[in-house]
Design an enzyme around this catalytic site. Sequence first.
Site, PDB file in Angstrom:
ATOM      1  N   SER A 147       0.760  -1.093   0.018  1.00 16.43           N
ATOM      2  CA  SER A 147      -0.070  -0.057   0.008  1.00 16.43           C
ATOM      3  C   SER A 147       0.741   1.335  -0.203  1.00 16.43           C
ATOM      4  O   SER A 147       1.966   1.151   0.498  1.00 16.43           O
ATOM      5  CB  SER A 147      -1.007   0.046   1.274  1.00 16.43           C
ATOM      6  OG  SER A 147      -1.483   1.388   1.440  1.00 16.43           O
ATOM      7  N   TYR A 160      -3.441   0.369  10.465  1.00 12.74           N
ATOM      8  CA  TYR A 160      -3.158   0.115   9.312  1.00 12.74           C
ATOM      9  C   TYR A 160      -1.863   0.470   8.923  1.00 12.74           C
ATOM     10  O   TYR A 160      -1.198  -0.332   8.086  1.00 12.74           O
ATOM     11  CB  TYR A 160      -4.165   0.632   8.517  1.00 12.74           C
ATOM     12  CG  TYR A 160      -4.274   0.236   6.891  1.00 12.74           C
ATOM     13  CD1 TYR A 160      -4.655  -0.780   6.606  1.00 12.74           C
ATOM     14  CD2 TYR A 160      -3.640   1.163   5.927  1.00 12.74           C
ATOM     15  CE1 TYR A 160      -4.517  -1.357   5.171  1.00 12.74           C
ATOM     16  CE2 TYR A 160      -3.702   0.763   4.605  1.00 12.74           C
ATOM     17  CZ  TYR A 160      -4.015  -0.499   4.409  1.00 12.74           C
ATOM     18  OH  TYR A 160      -4.011  -0.816   2.850  1.00 12.74           O
TER      19      TYR A 160
END
Length: 278
Positions: A147, A160
Amino acid sequence: MSGGWLDGYAALITGGGSGVGRAVAERFLAEGASVTVLGRDGDQLDDVVRAAADPSRIHAVTADVRDSDGLHRAVAETVGRFGKLDTLVANAGVWDYQRQLTRLGAGELDAAFDEIFSVNVKGYLLAAHAAWPELVKARGSIVMTLSNASFHVNGGGPLYTASKHACLGLMRELAYELAPKVRVNGVACGGMNTDLRGPESLALAGRSLAASFAGKGPDAPPPPIPLHDSSTDPRDFTGPYVLLAAREQSGPITGHAISVDGGIGVRGFTRAAGGDHL
């Protein structure tokens, strides 16, 4: 099909029932691979199988990436069905919807940490553990969905972001440990219009990222990235997965993350600090 970059390959994709996992599965099939998709939602997996042009080249396994036995079963079924395993795409994950530390109670923080790291990090590690013996036999590869949050802050909240930084480290470590037999790389994706869900521990399992995209009107400001008019369709993010899976195209590449994020790494500062509201 013949002549695709993955002609004759066999792949296992976790989180393959929706989002970028499904898009990668469909792209791999189009490139000539046979594919096993793994996920928790059997109905989603059935949709992927029904949509395939050649049912003989797709297989579905309903399992949770936190379940080592389920992952070992998926590897065994892939080899039993297709004769080998060339590529593992470790992809299943959850997002914390940018829940900041200051907005989490102590109990929420404890439970959400366990859930997010269990899915996003341990799920990748368990999948690699299940797959590595077959990947060694095939001189294959692992491709991890990373990501922009693997490199930059505020792509999620602290949980996250920390989990995706951990995945980047895991990718690099496994690239070393499994070399020279298995290549390990990652695709660091930017924002996509998918059905990505949040953690159950924060009562966000029913919230879909796609709803956030749908709620943006035509007059909404563009995202603060250089390629702010780039696609958010997960199908447009699949090319790097094909490249990294294909040993003929990327044989010397390991321990590398390809950023597919609209140029976040070259943008200027958009906001000096995130805590001005405190």
